[in-house]
Write an enzyme that holds these catalytic residues in place. Structure first.
Site, PDB file in Angstrom:
ATOM      1  N   HIS A  75      62.301  -1.539 -23.599  1.00 32.55           N
ATOM      2  CA  HIS A  75      63.723  -1.696 -23.932  1.00 32.55           C
ATOM      3  C   HIS A  75      64.199  -3.146 -23.864  1.00 32.55           C
ATOM      4  O   HIS A  75      65.068  -3.534 -24.647  1.00 32.55           O
ATOM      5  CB  HIS A  75      64.590  -0.859 -22.979  1.00 32.55           C
ATOM      6  CG  HIS A  75      64.512   0.614 -23.260  1.00 32.55           C
ATOM      7  ND1 HIS A  75      65.382   1.531 -22.707  1.00 32.55           N
ATOM      8  CD2 HIS A  75      63.662   1.338 -24.046  1.00 32.55           C
ATOM      9  CE1 HIS A  75      65.078   2.754 -23.136  1.00 32.55           C
ATOM     10  NE2 HIS A  75      64.034   2.659 -23.939  1.00 32.55           N
ATOM     11  N   ARG A  91      56.983  -9.534  -0.796  1.00 33.25           N
ATOM     12  CA  ARG A  91      57.218  -8.873   0.484  1.00 33.25           C
ATOM     13  C   ARG A  91      57.718  -7.444   0.282  1.00 33.25           C
ATOM     14  O   ARG A  91      58.207  -6.812   1.215  1.00 33.25           O
ATOM     15  CB  ARG A  91      58.224  -9.690   1.309  1.00 33.25           C
ATOM     16  CG  ARG A  91      57.690 -11.067   1.680  1.00 33.25           C
ATOM     17  CD  ARG A  91      58.738 -11.935   2.351  1.00 33.25           C
ATOM     18  NE  ARG A  91      58.190 -13.258   2.654  1.00 33.25           N
ATOM     19  CZ  ARG A  91      58.916 -14.367   2.776  1.00 33.25           C
ATOM     20  NH1 ARG A  91      60.230 -14.314   2.634  1.00 33.25           N
ATOM     21  NH2 ARG A  91      58.333 -15.514   3.046  1.00 33.25           N
ATOM     22  N   ARG A 114      70.628  -5.215 -28.907  1.00 36.40           N
ATOM     23  CA  ARG A 114      71.151  -5.560 -27.581  1.00 36.40           C
ATOM     24  C   ARG A 114      70.596  -6.914 -27.124  1.00 36.40           C
ATOM     25  O   ARG A 114      71.318  -7.711 -26.519  1.00 36.40           O
ATOM     26  CB  ARG A 114      70.804  -4.450 -26.595  1.00 36.40           C
ATOM     27  CG  ARG A 114      71.591  -3.179 -26.928  1.00 36.40           C
ATOM     28  CD  ARG A 114      71.014  -1.927 -26.329  1.00 36.40           C
ATOM     29  NE  ARG A 114      71.772  -0.762 -26.821  1.00 36.40           N
ATOM     30  CZ  ARG A 114      71.350   0.483 -26.745  1.00 36.40           C
ATOM     31  NH1 ARG A 114      70.182   0.769 -26.195  1.00 36.40           N
ATOM     32  NH2 ARG A 114      72.095   1.456 -27.211  1.00 36.40           N
ATOM     33  N   CYS A 165      58.480 -14.076  -5.784  1.00 33.86           N
ATOM     34  CA  CYS A 165      58.952 -14.676  -4.537  1.00 33.86           C
ATOM     35  C   CYS A 165      58.977 -13.542  -3.509  1.00 33.86           C
ATOM     36  O   CYS A 165      58.373 -12.493  -3.731  1.00 33.86           O
ATOM     37  CB  CYS A 165      60.285 -15.405  -4.699  1.00 33.86           C
ATOM     38  SG  CYS A 165      61.727 -14.379  -5.040  1.00 33.86           S
ATOM     39  N   GLY A 166      59.630 -13.740  -2.385  1.00 33.56           N
ATOM     40  CA  GLY A 166      59.585 -12.722  -1.346  1.00 33.56           C
ATOM     41  C   GLY A 166      60.120 -11.388  -1.832  1.00 33.56           C
ATOM     42  O   GLY A 166      59.455 -10.357  -1.746  1.00 33.56           O
ATOM     43  N   THR A 167      61.345 -11.427  -2.365  1.00 30.16           N
ATOM     44  CA  THR A 167      61.940 -10.201  -2.902  1.00 30.16           C
ATOM     45  C   THR A 167      61.846 -10.120  -4.419  1.00 30.16           C
ATOM     46  O   THR A 167      62.045  -9.041  -4.980  1.00 30.16           O
ATOM     47  CB  THR A 167      63.442 -10.157  -2.556  1.00 30.16           C
ATOM     48  OG1 THR A 167      64.049 -11.341  -3.119  1.00 30.16           O
ATOM     49  CG2 THR A 167      63.673 -10.105  -1.051  1.00 30.16           C
ATOM     50  N   GLY A 168      61.651 -11.245  -5.061  1.00 32.58           N
ATOM     51  CA  GLY A 168      61.723 -11.325  -6.520  1.00 32.58           C
ATOM     52  C   GLY A 168      63.119 -11.663  -7.003  1.00 32.58           C
ATOM     53  O   GLY A 168      63.309 -11.956  -8.188  1.00 32.58           O
ATOM     54  N   ASP A 182      56.618 -18.637  -5.126  1.00 34.82           N
ATOM     55  CA  ASP A 182      56.863 -19.484  -3.957  1.00 34.82           C
ATOM     56  C   ASP A 182      55.916 -18.997  -2.852  1.00 34.82           C
ATOM     57  O   ASP A 182      54.995 -18.202  -3.101  1.00 34.82           O
ATOM     58  CB  ASP A 182      58.351 -19.468  -3.552  1.00 34.82           C
ATOM     59  CG  ASP A 182      58.794 -18.166  -2.888  1.00 34.82           C
ATOM     60  OD1 ASP A 182      57.997 -17.198  -2.839  1.00 34.82           O
ATOM     61  OD2 ASP A 182      59.949 -18.102  -2.420  1.00 34.82           O
ATOM     62  N   HIS A 183      56.151 -19.472  -1.632  1.00 36.72           N
ATOM     63  CA  HIS A 183      55.273 -19.089  -0.515  1.00 36.72           C
ATOM     64  C   HIS A 183      55.333 -17.584  -0.249  1.00 36.72           C
ATOM     65  O   HIS A 183      54.334 -16.981   0.138  1.00 36.72           O
ATOM     66  CB  HIS A 183      55.635 -19.877   0.736  1.00 36.72           C
ATOM     67  CG  HIS A 183      57.095 -19.816   1.074  1.00 36.72           C
ATOM     68  ND1 HIS A 183      58.056 -20.466   0.316  1.00 36.72           N
ATOM     69  CD2 HIS A 183      57.771 -19.166   2.052  1.00 36.72           C
ATOM     70  CE1 HIS A 183      59.253 -20.221   0.824  1.00 36.72           C
ATOM     71  NE2 HIS A 183      59.112 -19.433   1.875  1.00 36.72           N
ATOM     72  N   ARG A 227      67.470  -0.229 -31.878  1.00 36.12           N
ATOM     73  CA  ARG A 227      68.762  -0.480 -31.211  1.00 36.12           C
ATOM     74  C   ARG A 227      68.603  -1.466 -30.058  1.00 36.12           C
ATOM     75  O   ARG A 227      69.534  -2.199 -29.718  1.00 36.12           O
ATOM     76  CB  ARG A 227      69.371   0.830 -30.719  1.00 36.12           C
ATOM     77  CG  ARG A 227      68.617   1.510 -29.598  1.00 36.12           C
ATOM     78  CD  ARG A 227      69.207   2.885 -29.281  1.00 36.12           C
ATOM     79  NE  ARG A 227      68.665   3.491 -28.087  1.00 36.12           N
ATOM     80  CZ  ARG A 227      67.477   4.110 -28.020  1.00 36.12           C
ATOM     81  NH1 ARG A 227      66.704   4.178 -29.104  1.00 36.12           N
ATOM     82  NH2 ARG A 227      67.060   4.648 -26.888  1.00 36.12           N
ATOM     83  N   HIS A 228      67.391  -1.514 -29.476  1.00 37.76           N
ATOM     84  CA  HIS A 228      67.176  -2.438 -28.350  1.00 37.76           C
ATOM     85  C   HIS A 228      67.169  -3.890 -28.825  1.00 37.76           C
ATOM     86  O   HIS A 228      67.592  -4.787 -28.102  1.00 37.76           O
ATOM     87  CB  HIS A 228      65.880  -2.093 -27.621  1.00 37.76           C
ATOM     88  CG  HIS A 228      65.859  -0.675 -27.143  1.00 37.76           C
ATOM     89  ND1 HIS A 228      66.743  -0.229 -26.186  1.00 37.76           N
ATOM     90  CD2 HIS A 228      65.124   0.403 -27.530  1.00 37.76           C
ATOM     91  CE1 HIS A 228      66.522   1.071 -25.982  1.00 37.76           C
ATOM     92  NE2 HIS A 228      65.556   1.476 -26.782  1.00 37.76           N
TER      93      HIS A 228
HETATM   94  C1  RB5 Z   1      61.906 -17.380   0.880  1.00 35.24           C
HETATM   95  O1  RB5 Z   1      61.988 -17.250   2.254  1.00 35.24           O
HETATM   96  C2  RB5 Z   1      62.655 -16.265   0.187  1.00 35.24           C
HETATM   97  O2  RB5 Z   1      64.016 -16.470   0.300  1.00 35.24           O
HETATM   98  C3  RB5 Z   1      62.233 -16.174  -1.262  1.00 35.24           C
HETATM   99  O3  RB5 Z   1      60.860 -15.925  -1.342  1.00 35.24           O
HETATM  100  C4  RB5 Z   1      62.883 -15.096  -2.095  1.00 35.24           C
HETATM  101  O4  RB5 Z   1      62.772 -13.846  -1.469  1.00 35.24           O
HETATM  102  C5  RB5 Z   1      64.246 -15.371  -2.568  1.00 35.24           C
HETATM  103  O5  RB5 Z   1      64.863 -14.602  -3.317  1.00 35.24           O
END
Ligand code: RB5
Length: 148
Positions: A98, A109, A136, A65-68, A8-9, A132-133
Site C-alpha cells: 500500500h 530493542r 495517495r 535504531c532502538g525503537t525505530g 545507530d548503536h 488507488r494507492h
Molecule cells: C538511543 O538511545 C535511542 O534513543 C535511539 O536508538 C532510538 O530509539 C530513538 O528513537
C-alpha cells in the site's frame, strides 16, 4: 538488488545480523554504519541511507535504531523517502503493497533477529499494488512540494 543499511548503536547488533540474511538472498548491501555499539546520533545514519535511496544509489534501505521511531522520523524528512516503521509481518507487507515504502525501519530493542528476518522478508517479497494507492502516494508528494 542493492539495499542501503544503517543504524545507530541501538540497532547495530540487529543490523549486523541482517547482513548475511540479505546476502543469502543475493542482495548487495551498502552498509552506511554505524560500526560499533558506541553511542551515535540516529539522524546522521537516517540521512546517509535516505540520500543513497533518493539518489538511486540503492533501490531501497533498511534503518534501525532502538525503537525505530527517531530514525524513521529523520529519514522521512528527505523528499521522496517513504520510511515505514513496522513491528509485525502484516505491517511489513502493507508497507510495500500500500505504501511502497522505500525504507523499512525496525527497532533493535523491539525485535529479535528471527522476527526481524521475517519482517524484512515480507517487505522484500511483497509488491506495490498501485492503483488507488498510487494516488495517495502522489498526494504525499504534493505535500512535500507544497512545504519544500
Ligand atoms: C538511543 O538511545 C535511542 O534513543 C535511539 O536508538 C532510538 O530509539 C530513538 O528513537
Amino acid at each position: 538488488m542493492k539495499i542501503a543499511l544503517g543504524s545507530d548503536h541501538g540497532g547495530y547488533s540487529l543490523k549486523q545480523s541482517l547482513i548475511p540474511f540479505l546476502q543469502e538472498r543475493d542482495i548487495q548491501v551498502a552498509d552506511a554504519g554505524t560500526n560499533s555499539e558506541d553511542s551515535v546520533d540516529y539522524p546522521d545514519f537516517a540521512e546517509r541511507v535516505a540520500l543513497l535511496v533518493s539518489h538511486n544509489e540503492a533501490e531501497a534501505g533498511i534503518l534501525i535504531c532502538g525503537t525505530g521511531i527517531g530514525i524513521s522520523i529523520a529519514a522521512n524528512k528527505v523528499p521522496g523517502i517513504r520510511a515505514a516503521l513496522v513491528t509485525d509481518e502484516f505491517m511489513a507487507r502493507m508497507a510495500k503493497e500500500h505504501n511502497n515504502a522505500n525504507i523499512l525501519v525496525l527497532g533493535g530493542r523491539v525485535l529479535d533477529e528471527q522476527k526481524a528476518r521475517v519482517l524484512v522478508g515480507a517487505w522484500l517479497d511483497a509488491s506495490f499494488e498501485g492503483g488507488r494507492h498510487q494516488g495517495r502516494l502522489d498526494k504525499i508528494t504534493e505535500i512535500e512540494n507544497k512545504y519544500r
